[in-house]
Design a protein around this motif. Structure first.
Motif, PDB file in Angstrom:
ATOM      1  N   ARG A 142       0.960  -1.465  -0.023  1.00 51.88           N
ATOM      2  CA  ARG A 142      -0.056  -0.273  -0.129  1.00 51.88           C
ATOM      3  C   ARG A 142       0.984   1.109   0.032  1.00 51.88           C
ATOM      4  NH1 ARG A 142      -5.442  -0.619   0.741  1.00 51.88           N
ATOM      5  NH2 ARG A 142      -6.024  -2.960   1.701  1.00 51.88           N
ATOM      6  N   ALA A 143       0.388   2.297  -0.719  1.00 53.09           N
ATOM      7  CA  ALA A 143       0.786   3.570  -0.737  1.00 53.09           C
ATOM      8  C   ALA A 143       1.027   4.267   0.586  1.00 53.09           C
ATOM      9  CB  ALA A 143       0.047   4.509  -1.730  1.00 53.09           C
ATOM     10  N   LEU A 144       2.207   4.807   0.992  1.00 52.72           N
ATOM     11  CA  LEU A 144       2.516   5.531   2.210  1.00 52.72           C
ATOM     12  C   LEU A 144       2.413   6.977   2.165  1.00 52.72           C
ATOM     13  CD1 LEU A 144       5.349   3.170   3.431  1.00 52.72           C
ATOM     14  CD2 LEU A 144       2.727   2.828   3.971  1.00 52.72           C
ATOM     15  N   ASN A 145       1.900   7.680   3.306  1.00 47.68           N
ATOM     16  CA  ASN A 145       2.067   9.118   3.208  1.00 47.68           C
ATOM     17  C   ASN A 145       3.540   9.547   3.744  1.00 47.68           C
ATOM     18  OD1 ASN A 145      -0.816   9.921   3.320  1.00 47.68           O
ATOM     19  ND2 ASN A 145      -0.997   8.705   5.080  1.00 47.68           N
ATOM     20  N   PRO A 146       3.831  10.641   3.696  1.00 42.92           N
ATOM     21  CA  PRO A 146       5.155  11.113   4.020  1.00 42.92           C
ATOM     22  C   PRO A 146       5.825  10.521   5.495  1.00 42.92           C
ATOM     23  CG  PRO A 146       4.449  12.811   3.025  1.00 42.92           C
ATOM     24  CD  PRO A 146       2.942  11.792   3.211  1.00 42.92           C
ATOM     25  N   ASP A 147       4.686  10.437   6.625  1.00 43.49           N
ATOM     26  CA  ASP A 147       4.996  10.132   7.646  1.00 43.49           C
ATOM     27  C   ASP A 147       4.983   8.499   8.009  1.00 43.49           C
ATOM     28  OD1 ASP A 147       2.422   9.466   7.669  1.00 43.49           O
ATOM     29  OD2 ASP A 147       1.674  10.695   9.373  1.00 43.49           O
ATOM     30  N   GLY A 148       4.845   8.025   6.754  1.00 42.71           N
ATOM     31  CA  GLY A 148       4.985   6.415   6.791  1.00 42.71           C
ATOM     32  C   GLY A 148       3.625   5.725   7.257  1.00 42.71           C
ATOM     33  N   THR A 149       2.599   6.461   7.422  1.00 42.48           N
ATOM     34  CA  THR A 149       1.300   5.984   7.660  1.00 42.48           C
ATOM     35  C   THR A 149       0.707   5.634   6.371  1.00 42.48           C
ATOM     36  OG1 THR A 149       0.127   8.115   7.601  1.00 42.48           O
ATOM     37  CG2 THR A 149       0.855   7.296   9.812  1.00 42.48           C
ATOM     38  N   ALA A 178       8.612  -1.043  -2.657  1.00 45.85           N
ATOM     39  CA  ALA A 178       8.743  -0.517  -1.319  1.00 45.85           C
ATOM     40  C   ALA A 178       9.133   1.166  -1.843  1.00 45.85           C
ATOM     41  CB  ALA A 178       9.755  -0.975  -0.478  1.00 45.85           C
ATOM     42  N   LYS A 179       9.790   1.240  -2.821  1.00 45.68           N
ATOM     43  CA  LYS A 179      10.194   2.501  -3.309  1.00 45.68           C
ATOM     44  C   LYS A 179       9.058   3.272  -3.708  1.00 45.68           C
ATOM     45  CE  LYS A 179      14.923   1.304  -4.179  1.00 45.68           C
ATOM     46  NZ  LYS A 179      15.883   1.104  -5.396  1.00 45.68           N
ATOM     47  N   LEU A 180       8.269   2.774  -4.411  1.00 45.03           N
ATOM     48  CA  LEU A 180       6.830   3.450  -4.923  1.00 45.03           C
ATOM     49  C   LEU A 180       5.901   3.775  -3.835  1.00 45.03           C
ATOM     50  CD1 LEU A 180       6.488   1.748  -8.301  1.00 45.03           C
ATOM     51  CD2 LEU A 180       6.534   4.175  -8.038  1.00 45.03           C
ATOM     52  N   ALA A 181       5.777   2.808  -2.809  1.00 44.22           N
ATOM     53  CA  ALA A 181       4.975   3.048  -1.442  1.00 44.22           C
ATOM     54  C   ALA A 181       5.410   4.391  -0.712  1.00 44.22           C
ATOM     55  CB  ALA A 181       5.040   1.927  -0.497  1.00 44.22           C
ATOM     56  N   ALA A 182       6.907   4.551  -0.798  1.00 42.43           N
ATOM     57  CA  ALA A 182       7.388   5.768  -0.052  1.00 42.43           C
ATOM     58  C   ALA A 182       7.156   6.966  -0.903  1.00 42.43           C
ATOM     59  CB  ALA A 182       8.791   5.587   0.171  1.00 42.43           C
ATOM     60  N   ARG A 183       6.693   6.850  -2.123  1.00 43.18           N
ATOM     61  CA  ARG A 183       6.351   7.877  -3.267  1.00 43.18           C
ATOM     62  C   ARG A 183       4.932   8.084  -3.222  1.00 43.18           C
ATOM     63  NH1 ARG A 183      11.153   6.012  -4.307  1.00 43.18           N
ATOM     64  NH2 ARG A 183      12.726   7.350  -5.531  1.00 43.18           N
ATOM     65  N   GLY A 184       4.107   7.276  -2.406  1.00 46.08           N
ATOM     66  CA  GLY A 184       2.689   7.473  -2.422  1.00 46.08           C
ATOM     67  C   GLY A 184       2.027   6.706  -3.519  1.00 46.08           C
ATOM     68  N   ILE A 185       2.612   5.593  -4.004  1.00 50.07           N
ATOM     69  CA  ILE A 185       1.878   4.818  -4.804  1.00 50.07           C
ATOM     70  C   ILE A 185       1.963   3.315  -4.400  1.00 50.07           C
ATOM     71  CG2 ILE A 185       2.234   4.080  -7.414  1.00 50.07           C
ATOM     72  CD1 ILE A 185       3.405   6.666  -8.001  1.00 50.07           C
ATOM     73  N   ASP A 379      10.786   6.511  -9.884  1.00 47.29           N
ATOM     74  CA  ASP A 379      10.767   7.945  -9.685  1.00 47.29           C
ATOM     75  C   ASP A 379       9.878   8.105 -11.425  1.00 47.29           C
ATOM     76  OD1 ASP A 379      12.217   8.905  -7.641  1.00 47.29           O
ATOM     77  OD2 ASP A 379      14.106   8.674  -8.720  1.00 47.29           O
ATOM     78  N   TRP A 380      10.209   7.748 -12.332  1.00 39.80           N
ATOM     79  CA  TRP A 380       9.591   7.689 -13.562  1.00 39.80           C
ATOM     80  C   TRP A 380       7.927   7.419 -13.359  1.00 39.80           C
ATOM     81  CZ3 TRP A 380       6.473   5.290 -17.205  1.00 39.80           C
ATOM     82  CH2 TRP A 380       6.441   5.798 -18.565  1.00 39.80           C
TER      83      TRP A 380
END
Length: 390
Positions: A142-149, A178-185, A379-380
């Motif tokens: 699941r996508a994550l918010n900047p605070d990790g939630t 995991a990288k996309l989750a940290a980017r909100g995806i 990133d892309w």
């Protein structure tokens, strides 16, 4: 590419994949050192010894994880189970189709993976998509918010599909999830027909017309409240570099596509392999491809493979598309990446990235340095699906 077994490309590829999935070099050394002599006999011989050695190390980790769990150290137990699952899968995927111990080891792998994810508290949920009277299974990150939630409400999502011999768990461990989750995806790694559970447990064989399963996958996701139906992309790795462009071409509701390793003309690759040109991804190769496609003999398989090319297909794509390829890919010629890119004439935003000696990631689907590819892909995709890159 790291070459533990000089001259044995197939076994070395498997070792690199295991390390990309989180295998530790010290444990990998313990596993592989007894196999040096067997590796010299070629890619097919000795694969049962190969499986036994990887399973032994996995079993050791099961014991250590049980000790952690008894002490209440659940996250540590989960991490050890995660590595054990990686080692079980590494041994299993190298076996001949129909090898009975393979079936038992795959069951042990699945149980170990799922328990490890749970104990470690990983951002991974099992998903089952109705298909052909049964289901396709997936791992949702699941996508994550900047605070990790976790993001509440509809989020963009990238579907990740396998190649010839990978599984959803491999994609979950090695892909950009995991990288996309940290980017909100969000991401969903699936076992499409011909791979993973779909093949092993449900007898669902691969088909050249990838849209047959890609459309039901898209529609299942678009109906979910936690997915933004207008921002669903599709990535394919290795042979998925054929499946993903094909699916995006014939299912225009996908918002973008990614070929992580171009596979423009798989029919030509098979003809070359028949002439012993180029490398192969797994031992017992011709038996493996007939199992994947459910063909009755080799000639029947070649009739199916004849349909697996992208000429006249990628021209239909009308969404952003990324093609990546390793400069020194020994399985799929670099020329195919250029061919896919050149034929993406209808895409409003096409990009070709070739990984070089300077960047790393030059082997097949960047198995020698996957971080190079997953950084770029994350990133892309984020830039085009409305995610975060900073």
């Amino acid at each position: 590419m790291f070459q533990y077994f000089p001259g044995n490309y197939v076994w070395n590829l498997s070792v690199n994949l295991a390390m990309e999935m989180g295998g530790r070099i010290g444990e990998v050394d313990v596993i592989c050192k007894p196999l040096l002599e067997a590796a010299q006999r070629g890619e097919d011989a000795g694969t049962q010894e190969f499986m036994a050695s990887w399973e032994r190390q996995g079993d050791t980790l099961l014991e250590l994880a049980a000790e952690d769990e008894a002490a209440g150290r659940l996250r540590s137990a989960g991490e050890k189970l995660g590595r054990a699952a990686t080692y079980f899968l590494t041994g299993e995927r190298m076996q001949a189709a129909g090898h009975a111990p393979r079936v038992a080891l795959y069951a042990k792998f699945r149980e170990t993976f799922e328990r490890g994810v749970r104990l470690a508290g990983e951002n991974a949920e099992r998903v089952e998509i109705p298909y052909a009277g049964t289901h396709l299974s997936g791992v949702l990150t699941r996508a994550l918010n900047p605070d990790g939630t976790r993001v509440r409400g509809p989020a963009p999502l990238l579907v990740q599909v396998n190649g010839l011999d990978s599984t959803k768990e491999m994609l979950y461990r090695t892909g950009p999830g995991a990288k996309l989750a940290a980017r909100g995806i969000s991401t969903l790694s699936i076992d499409q027909p011909g791979t993973g559970e779909a093949l092993r447990l449900h007898d669902l064989h691969a088909v050249p017309e990838a849209e047959q399963w890609a459309t039901p996958v898209y529609e299942f996701l678009a109906a979910r409240e936690d997915v933004d139906a207008d921002r669903i992309g599709l990535l394919g790795v290795s042979l998925g570099g054929y499946y993903a462009p094909r699916a995006v071409a014939f299912e225009p509701r996908f918002a973008l596509g990614v070929a992580w390793g171009a596979n423009h003309d798989w029919r030509a690759v098979q003809k070359a392999r028949r002439e012993r040109e180029g490398e192969r991804p797994v031992p017992h190769y011709w038996d493996h491809v007939q199992w994947v496609f459910g063909t009755k003999d080799l000639e029947d398989f070649f009739e199916v493979a004849e349909r697996m090319h992208l000429d006249g297909v990628v021209e239909r794509i009308r969404v952003p598309f990324l093609v990546t390829h390793g400069e020194h890919d020994r399985q799929i010629p670099l020329a195919y990446a250029h061919r896919t890119f050149e034929q993406l004439v209808g895409s409003p935003d096409r990009e070709l990235v070739v990984f070089t000696d300077r960047t790393g990631g030059t082997a097949h689907s960047s198995v020698d340095n996957g971080a190079v590819a997953t950084d770029l892909i994350a990133d892309w995709v984020a830039e085009r699906l409305g995610g975060r890159t900073a």
